[in-house]
Design an enzyme around this catalytic site. Structure first.
Site, short mmCIF file in Angstrom:
data_model
loop_
_atom_site.label_atom_id
_atom_site.label_comp_id
_atom_site.label_asym_id
_atom_site.label_seq_id
_atom_site.Cartn_x
_atom_site.Cartn_y
_atom_site.Cartn_z
N ASN A 9 0.95 -1.34 -0.01
CA ASN A 9 0.14 -0.04 -0.10
C ASN A 9 0.87 1.17 0.00
O ASN A 9 1.44 1.54 1.05
CB ASN A 9 -0.86 -0.04 1.36
CG ASN A 9 -1.84 1.35 1.37
OD1 ASN A 9 -1.94 2.03 0.47
ND2 ASN A 9 -2.09 1.48 2.45
N LYS A 11 0.14 4.23 -0.07
CA LYS A 11 -0.34 5.49 0.32
C LYS A 11 -0.18 6.49 -0.51
O LYS A 11 -0.02 6.39 -2.00
CB LYS A 11 0.23 5.89 1.71
CG LYS A 11 -0.04 4.64 2.71
CD LYS A 11 0.21 4.73 4.05
CE LYS A 11 0.75 3.64 4.90
NZ LYS A 11 -0.03 3.69 6.33
N HIS A 95 -9.47 1.08 4.67
CA HIS A 95 -8.16 1.38 5.30
C HIS A 95 -8.33 2.29 6.66
O HIS A 95 -9.27 3.08 6.38
CB HIS A 95 -7.35 1.92 4.46
CG HIS A 95 -5.90 1.85 4.89
ND1 HIS A 95 -5.53 2.80 5.69
CD2 HIS A 95 -4.75 1.15 4.73
CE1 HIS A 95 -4.09 2.34 6.30
NE2 HIS A 95 -3.91 1.57 5.69
N GLU A 97 -6.86 4.65 7.80
CA GLU A 97 -6.77 5.99 7.33
C GLU A 97 -8.04 6.73 6.81
O GLU A 97 -8.32 7.67 6.95
CB GLU A 97 -5.50 6.34 6.60
CG GLU A 97 -4.44 6.10 7.34
CD GLU A 97 -2.96 5.67 6.72
OE1 GLU A 97 -3.15 5.62 5.30
OE2 GLU A 97 -2.06 5.05 7.33
N GLU A 167 -5.56 -5.19 10.44
CA GLU A 167 -4.57 -4.30 10.64
C GLU A 167 -4.77 -3.35 11.99
O GLU A 167 -5.82 -2.49 11.99
CB GLU A 167 -4.79 -3.18 9.57
CG GLU A 167 -4.14 -3.51 8.22
CD GLU A 167 -3.57 -2.62 7.31
OE1 GLU A 167 -2.64 -2.83 6.81
OE2 GLU A 167 -4.35 -1.57 6.97
N GLY A 173 2.14 2.09 10.66
CA GLY A 173 3.19 3.40 10.41
C GLY A 173 3.69 3.70 11.89
O GLY A 173 4.41 4.77 11.84
N SER A 212 3.20 -2.17 10.35
CA SER A 212 4.80 -2.27 10.58
C SER A 212 5.55 -3.46 10.21
O SER A 212 6.35 -4.07 10.74
CB SER A 212 5.07 -1.60 12.01
OG SER A 212 4.80 -0.44 12.34
N GLY A 233 2.85 -1.22 4.27
CA GLY A 233 2.71 0.12 3.96
C GLY A 233 4.14 0.80 3.58
O GLY A 233 4.63 0.63 2.58
#
Ligand code: PEP
Length: 251
Positions: A9, A11, A95, A97, A167, A173, A212, A233
């Site tokens: 991903n 992002k 996701h 976010e 996740e 992150g 992570s 990510g």
């Protein structure tokens, strides 16, 4: 045995020259890794470039979001059919976010999941709890609510043509990874919940872990029974890291 999938991903990262360098290396080296599926979910403007570079490779690609309607007056949005026009196989939905920064509810995420499947894409449904939810013992309630929204709208059989990604928000992150045992416990919970409705679908369902993941911890995460790969990510932007994670996923 479920075949593992490692999906990147990106992002909101990328630039034409950087993408070209990254994708060329990944495509070249993935030709030597027949034991794992690999995909990259890139920003919309790079789909054409990605399609061009990966067309004849073992690497598949997708997007990071999709609109729930097939078309219409939705300025700035992207429909599932448009992703198909650029050869996407996957699209992320829900996701964390998107849920936290753009207020996407589980109901909306389920509608996006439906739109993706209707167009022939495989949605990667992202679910996971925040740190405070984990600390208050609500992990299973949160994950179940996010999963059940899709099951309520489309039925458990819809998960046959989809991928799940667990996740934990506190691990995305942050450099903090769930331990293999923590992740396995939630993955097993998810699979059992689906199995209660459809054992065959649960058995074949790929549940990725994200948060992570890096070359240094991928192998121990991928070794537990209910983790079927990773959603990656930051590490997906570095060719050697991403490829090492893919290698750890080889059956
Ligand atoms: C993600 O964006 O889905 C993710 C897991 O990010 P990271 O690997 O950087 O934690």
């Amino acid at each position: 045995m479920r075949r593992k999938l490692v999906a990147g991903n990106w992002k909101m990262h990328g630039a034409l020259a950087r993408n070209q360098a990254l994708l060329s290396v990944v495509a070249g080296r993935m030709a030597q890794m027949p034991g794992v599926d690999c995909a990259v979910c890139v920003p919309f403007p790079y789909l054409a470039q990605t399609q061009h570079l990966l067309r004849d490779s073992a690497v598949q690609w997708g997007a990071q979001d999709v609109h729930q309607q097939a078309e219409g007056a939705y300025t700035g949005e992207v429909a599932a059919s448009m992703l198909c026009d650029f050869g996407c196989r996957y699209v992320l939905v829900g996701h964390s976010e998107r849920r936290s920064l753009y207020g996407e509810s589980s109901q909306l995420v389920a509608e996006k999941f439906a739109a993706a499947q209707k167009a022939g894409l495989l949605p990667i449904l992202c679910i996971g709890e925040t740190l405070s939810q984990r600390e208050s013992g609500a992990t299973e309630v949160v994950v179940a609510e996010q999963l059940d929204a899709v099951i309520k709208l489309l039925g458990a059989r819809s998960l046959r043509d989809a991928v799940l990604a667990y996740e934990p928000v506190w691990a995305i992150g942050t450099g903090k990874t769930a331990s293999p045992a923590q992740a396995q416990a939630v993955h097993a919970f998810i699979r059992q919940r689906v199995a209660g409705l459809d054992a065959d679908v649960a058995q074949g369902l790929r549940i990725l872990y994200g948060g992570s993941v890096k070359a240094a911890n991928a192998a121990e995460l991928f070794a537990v029974p209910d983790i079927d790969g990773g959603l990656i990510g930051g590490a997906s932007l570095v060719a050697d890291e991403f490829l090492a994670i893919c290698n750890a996923g080889q059956n």
